[in-house]
Design an enzyme around this catalytic site. Structure first.
Site, short mmCIF file in Angstrom:
data_model
loop_
_atom_site.label_atom_id
_atom_site.label_comp_id
_atom_site.label_asym_id
_atom_site.label_seq_id
_atom_site.Cartn_x
_atom_site.Cartn_y
_atom_site.Cartn_z
N LYS A 55 -18.52 -14.74 -51.22
CA LYS A 55 -17.32 -16.44 -51.61
C LYS A 55 -16.23 -15.70 -50.04
CE LYS A 55 -13.44 -17.35 -52.35
NZ LYS A 55 -12.71 -18.63 -51.47
N GLU A 89 -9.76 -3.92 -53.45
CA GLU A 89 -9.30 -3.95 -52.39
C GLU A 89 -8.22 -4.72 -52.26
OE1 GLU A 89 -9.67 -1.32 -50.56
OE2 GLU A 89 -11.36 -0.17 -50.78
N CYS A 145 -3.88 -5.25 -43.99
CA CYS A 145 -4.03 -4.71 -45.51
C CYS A 145 -2.90 -3.13 -44.90
CB CYS A 145 -4.27 -4.18 -46.29
SG CYS A 145 -6.48 -3.92 -45.98
N GLU A 147 4.90 -7.24 -49.81
CA GLU A 147 4.08 -6.56 -48.62
C GLU A 147 4.48 -7.96 -47.18
OE1 GLU A 147 -0.54 -7.32 -49.11
OE2 GLU A 147 -0.79 -6.07 -47.47
#
Ligand code: NAP
Ligand code: MG
Length: 464
Positions: free
Chosen positions: A164, A239, A273, A367
């Site tokens: 996906k 992750e 990331c 983040e």
């Protein structure tokens, strides 16, 4: 070509926007629950024949797929520029990475070697058995590489794959699915299912035929997936986010550390990331470092990502720009200096250097996922390690020093899965990648990736 994307529409339709122009690039049909289930069922039906393909032939098919990706590298790269706003040089690297990952794991089927363990009364052998259907959920920040890190080793190990893509960035994944069919994979071995996370992604977690979910994305959705997977004790690889530190010691090549720092955080407009979004500088060289960082930040070429020399493009969406801005303009953070952006349409945000008041500031802890970097001083080695580790994340990081002993001590002291000393490299397909703490569970890439897509079976054969 793009109108042919409207195959599954039970879950509605999505307009793909070019982040640099805000123009609609394509309309993509979104799969409904029923369509997702049908695709998963086809993947489950395709599995027995796929796992029975001989190891050498499985390797050959992966190499043929790699050759087709290589032959369409420029097309895939241009598609990514239009869909994701990635710079063309990055997008070419990303398509090349899919090719390289497929080639690397094409050698794996013939090397899925078990053990013969000495025991009394017979022979004991281990087998690395494929899992069945593997579901891969991809975020919008690196659509091609993150897809490939999942489907390359998963297919090599003898699993079938349903993938996906992120709603915002489905175009290259759809094209890769077409190339896989052209390479000769049977229908159902590798299926790309565009759709919403809450629909298709959720079915990967719930559907019992999906034996493993590989998820890359936000920590909050990763937590939901982990909770959902518990019901079936489903295998997961996660992750997730990062807030990586770039630690600059006074004994380092300060000029090089400052010149490269922008590229360690602003690559892909900071939507990475591994972005080194916290710079820690030894107090004695803090002012000098900032004075060198300013021209380096202003030198970052932020421009139309289709231009060959563009170094940074726009953010993925208007929403992402709002999120990023909330950390700076919204919080009234002290901006030290920033770079330029093109005017006109597009979701632009300038490379921005901020000076938080303490390690408690939101911009230092969370983040941002945009081109914003925070800088703070530290006093000594112990303080640097403590500040770097004062985070729920632990994905990546850099250490700048000319002292070998210090490089050893600090790289062992920082709690992160991927560190680089005197550089900002973190991802190579031949080395393991993944996070400590809330940056994830499991490792992708490298020589051991197939362990995440197989179960170890132990069989004892009696000699009597
Ligand atoms: P996200 O919501 O975690 O999305 C990642 C992927 O998961 C997408 O394909 C998404 O589908 C899917 N998804 C969403 N909800 C799901 C659910 N309930 N079950 C299964 N799959 C689901 O990330 P995002 O919203 O795109 O980005 C938000 C933040 O996440 C970013 O600002 C950044 O901080 C972080 N992020 C981190 C990474 C990374 O590489 N570690 C990558 C991307 C984002 P849809 O596309 O339909 O939402
Ligand atoms: Mg989301």
């Amino acid at each position: 070509m793009l109108s042919s994307l409207l195959q599954q529409t039970g879950g509605g339709e999505f307009h793909v926007i070019n982040p640099a122009t805000e123009a609609i690039e394509a309309s993509v049909g979104l799969a409904s629950v029923a369509e997702a289930d049908a695709a998963i069922d086809r993947a489950a039906s395709a599995w027995p024949a796929w796992r029975a393909v001989s190891p050498a032939d499985r390797g050959r098919l992966l190499r043929r797929f790699a050759d087709l990706v290589d032959a369409h590298l420029e097309e895939l790269a241009q598609l990514e520029v239009r869909n994701s706003g990635h710079t063309i040089s990055n997008a070419r690297w990303e398509a090349g990475n899919v090719r390289d990952v497929l080639n690397y794991y094409s050698a794996a089927p013939e090397r899925l070697i078990g053990k013969q363990i000495p025991v009394a009364g017979g022979i004991d052998v281990t087998f690395a058995e494929p899992l069945g259907v593997v579901g891969i959920i991809v975020p919008w920040n690196f659509p091609m590489p993150i897809a490939g890190w999942g489907f390359g080793p998963a297919l090599a190990a003898g699993n079938t794959v349903v993938l996906k893509p992120a709603e915002l960035t489905p175009l290259t994944a759809i094209r890769l699915g077409e190339l896989a069919l052209e390479a000769g994979f049977d229908e159902g071995v590798f299926t790309v299912i565009p759709g919403k996370g809450s629909v298709v992604g959720q079915r990967f977690v719930e559907h019992p035929a999906v034996r493993k979910v590989c998820f890359t994305g936000s920590t909050s959705v990763g937590q939901q997936i982990m909770r959902g997977a518990a019901d079936q004790v489903k295998r997961i690889t996660l992750e997730l986010g990062g807030k990586s530190a770039n630690i600059v010691f006074a004994d380092s090549d300060i000029e090089k550390a400052a010149a490269t720092a922008p590229y360690g955080v602003f690559d892909n407009a900071g939507q990475d990331c591994c972005a080194r979004s916290r710079i820690l500088v030894e107090a004695g060289v803090y002012d000098k470092f900032l004075s060198l960082l300013e021209p380096a930040v202003q030198g970052v070429k932020v421009r139309n990502p289709a231009e060959d020399d563009a170094e940074m493009g726009p953010l993925i969406s208007a929403k992402q720009r709002e999120v990023v801005s909330s950390y700076v303009e919204g919080d009234g953070v002290d901006v030290a200096f920033r770079g330029d952006v093109p005017g006109g349409s597009g979701f632009w945000y300038p490379p921005t250097v901020v000076l938080p008041t303490s390690t408690q500031d939101r911009v230092w802890r969370e983040e941002v996922f945009g081109p914003v970097v925070s800088v703070l001083p530290f006093t000594d080695e112990a303080d640097a390690i403590a500040k770097a580790n004062d985070s729920e994340y632990g994905l990546s990081g850099s250490i700048w020093t000319r002292d070998l002993g210090r490089a050893l001590r600090v790289s062992r002291g920082v709690e992160a899965g991927n560190l680089s000393v005197n550089s900002h490299s973190s991802v190579r397909y031949s080395t393991p990648f993944g996070g400590f703490k809330q940056s994830g569970i499991g490792r992708e890439l490298g020589p051991d990736a197939l362990a995440a897509f197989t179960e170890t079976k132990n069989v004892f054969y009696s000699q009597d």
